[in-house]
Design an enzyme around this catalytic site. Structure first.
Site, mmCIF file in Angstrom:
data_model
loop_
_atom_site.group_PDB
_atom_site.id
_atom_site.type_symbol
_atom_site.label_atom_id
_atom_site.label_comp_id
_atom_site.label_asym_id
_atom_site.label_seq_id
_atom_site.Cartn_x
_atom_site.Cartn_y
_atom_site.Cartn_z
ATOM 1 N N SER A 1 21.177 34.164 28.156
ATOM 2 C CA SER A 1 22.067 35.493 28.586
ATOM 3 C C SER A 1 21.135 36.472 29.141
ATOM 4 C CB SER A 1 22.423 35.615 27.001
ATOM 5 O OG SER A 1 21.540 36.122 26.197
ATOM 6 N N HIS B 1 60.901 61.238 36.644
ATOM 7 C CA HIS B 1 61.667 59.890 37.119
ATOM 8 C C HIS B 1 61.141 59.688 38.687
ATOM 9 C CE1 HIS B 1 64.213 59.396 33.856
ATOM 10 N NE2 HIS B 1 64.416 60.514 33.650
ATOM 11 N N ASN C 1 43.503 56.056 54.646
ATOM 12 C CA ASN C 1 43.967 55.457 53.164
ATOM 13 C C ASN C 1 43.241 56.144 51.950
ATOM 14 O OD1 ASN C 1 45.869 53.748 54.535
ATOM 15 N ND2 ASN C 1 43.906 52.206 54.844
ATOM 16 N N GLU D 1 42.789 54.471 44.834
ATOM 17 C CA GLU D 1 43.219 52.978 44.613
ATOM 18 C C GLU D 1 42.402 52.166 43.912
ATOM 19 O OE1 GLU D 1 46.395 52.123 48.162
ATOM 20 O OE2 GLU D 1 44.186 52.617 48.666
HETATM 21 N N1 ARG Z 1 21.521 37.081 22.560
HETATM 22 C C1 ARG Z 1 22.263 36.734 21.230
HETATM 23 C C2 ARG Z 1 23.479 37.890 21.471
HETATM 24 O O1 ARG Z 1 23.591 38.430 22.371
HETATM 25 C C3 ARG Z 1 21.677 37.275 20.344
HETATM 26 C C4 ARG Z 1 21.630 36.696 19.138
HETATM 27 C C5 ARG Z 1 21.336 35.437 19.100
HETATM 28 N N2 ARG Z 1 21.151 34.848 17.528
HETATM 29 C C6 ARG Z 1 21.398 33.155 17.553
HETATM 30 N N3 ARG Z 1 21.257 33.145 16.191
HETATM 31 N N4 ARG Z 1 21.372 32.499 18.332
HETATM 32 O O2 ARG Z 1 24.494 37.682 20.623
#
Ligand code: ARG
Length: 482
Positions: free
Chosen positions: A23, A155, A284, A289
């Site tokens: 992530s 309306h 426009n 929009e």
């Molecule tokens: N990056 C993870 C999240 O956003 C943090 C927690 C990860 N915890 C774990 N037990 N894998 O939720």
């Protein structure tokens, strides 16, 4: 890349799994909060003797360097699982094994909640600043065109005359409620989660009140299991964003309609419009929009998060990793939309000639005419019928009500007198709505003044909560010099 959990999982992670579970591309945005949380936690560990003074110094120095390196893009982030492992591993490169102490009594589960809470406190303040500016802009434009009378629509059909400022203040009210909602959001997330660790709480005697003080939280949270698994503080925030976007979207929709050639009540400044690639004559209202479109994105974000958490078992589940992109999207879209809309509003012009023409048609004075008859002793239902017949007569004969002679009006009701003509003038129609929520000009003037005072109160409240967020510099300056 070395894993922070490789003691248990001996096999090398499948490369697809690595990419799938990572992530870092999203939660890198939380780097500052993650580092600040880590600084506070390490100070807490030093307080209970787990981290020694010299270790604390080198860890803090390393963390400050990591912050700068991330800001200068000097760290290759792509191989990391998340922001937490990045900070720990980069620290290890700098200070060696002692970096292994920073995770004592802490889990990524409480760490991420802390990061998100710090993020939302800042985001809420940013949004509050922007809505307050929008409210000031609304009041400014309401004062600038105070006396202009436009048709009010129900309306989307012409209804009754209303002053432009009364129309604008209808949005002032909506955004006023939004402001209150965001203040509430700030309170809802102002509880320190550190100490909750993975789910049952830390087994070290971490001084949570000390951490609460240095990170400037209102209080400590009460239940570790609730802490690591709950995201309603984010739902509250995105819900508040959604309602603000919904209000903006409605405002945009009004202005899109009012700016069409068919309505022609307002003129959007060219700097907020775009042309067409093929039709040379087009201007426009793209900004309006787009805000209307982005409202769907934010409302979608709210649904995404609700669905994400609705069937989760207690405490932390990896599904929750998905909440970050939802949160960031809702915040960024909302913040940007409020800001650009205020600028557009400040540059909006009223099209006086078209407005005057518009007021003359459409029998906007009909309700006031019925009220006139009621004041002369007629029942409202009968008066409604009489005026309906007058309107029908005018339509059939291509006339306006004010063109009818008194003798003609008397054929519809003997109660009509000469004073009917002054009662159906648009200004008189507006001023007759003397209730304190009505469009009477004095009432609206009062509302503008009370609105200004309220904004002053909100500003003061905002200043107070600004003091309840911690900046990196302030946190560092609070570290006792050894
Ligand atoms: N990056 C993870 C999240 O956003 C943090 C927690 C990860 N915890 C774990 N037990 N894998 O939720």
């Amino acid at each position: 890349m070395k894993k922070i959990w490789e003691g248990r999982i001996a096999k090398k992670t499948d490369s697809k799994v690595e990419k799938f579970t990572s992530s870092i591309n999203i939660d890198i945005s939380l780097y500052l909060y993650d580092i600040m949380g880590t600084i506070a936690h390490v100070m807490g560990l030093s307080k209970i003797g787990i981290v020694e003074k010299v270790e604390l110094e080198s860890i803090l120095k390393g963390l400050k360097e990591i912050k700068e390196e991330i800001e200068q893009r000097a760290i290759e982030t792509s191989g990391y699982e998340d922001i937490h492992s990045l900070v720990e591993t980069e620290l290890e490169k700098k200070v060696g094994n002692v970096a292994g102490k920073i995770h004592t009594g802490r889990s990524r589960n409480d760490q991420i909640v802390l990061d998100e809470k710090l993020y939302i406190k800042d985001a809420t303040i940013d949004i509050l600043k922007k809505i307050l500016f929008l409210e000031k802009s609304i009041i400014g434009v309401a004062e600038k065109y105070f006396d202009t009378i436009i048709p009010a629509f129900t309306h989307l059909q012409k209804a009754q005359p209303v002053i432009w400022s009364h129309y604008l203040l209808s949005y002032f009210e909506k955004f006023k409620r939004d402001i209150l909602r965001f203040f509430e959001c700030f309170e809802n997330c102002d509880y320190l989660p550190l100490g909750s660790a993975a789910c049952t709480g830390s087994s070290y005697n971490i001084d949570r009140n000390f951490l609460k003080e240095i990170l400037k939280f209102k209080d400590v949270s009460s239940n570790s299991m609730d802490d690591v698994g709950s995201r309603d503080f984010i739902i509250d925030f995105i819900y508040s964003c959604s309602i603000t976007m919904l209000h903006l979207s409605q405002f945009c929709e009004d202005l899109i309609i009012y700016s069409t050639q068919e309505f022609s009540l307002v003129d959007i400044d060219e700097s907020f419009c775009t042309g067409s690639s093929i039709m040379p004559q087009k201007k426009n209202p793209d900004v309006l929009e787009l805000i209307r479109g982005k409202a769907s994105v934010v409302i979608g974000n709210l649904t995404q998060l609700l669905v994400l958490v609705k069937a989760l078992p207690s405490t932390y589940n990896r599904d929750l990793q998905e909440d970050k992109k939802i949160l960031f999207s809702a915040y960024n879209e909302t913040s940007e939309s409020i800001e650009i809309f205020s600028d557009l509003l400040l540059n909006l012009k009223l099209n006086q000639m078209a407005i005057d023409e518009d007021l003359a048609d459409g029998f906007l004075e009909a309700t006031d005419m019925a009220d006139y008859l009621v004041k002369k002793g007629e029942s409202f239902r009968k008066a409604h019928h009489v005026v309906g017949s007058v309107v029908r007569y005018c339509i059939e004969n291509n006339l306006r009500i004010k063109d009818l002679a008194l003798e003609k009006l008397k054929e519809f009701s003997p109660r009509f007198e000469k004073d009917i003509y002054s009662c159906i003038d648009p200004k008189a129609c507006v001023d007759s709505k003397k209730v304190d929520c009505g469009t009477n000009r004095e009432m609206v003037r009062t509302r503008i003044e009370s609105g200004k005072k309220l904004l002053g109160d909100f500003e003061m409240r905002l200043e107070k909560i600004k003091k309840r967020v911690i900046s990196f510099e302030e946190l560092i300056s609070n570290i006792p010099v050894t």
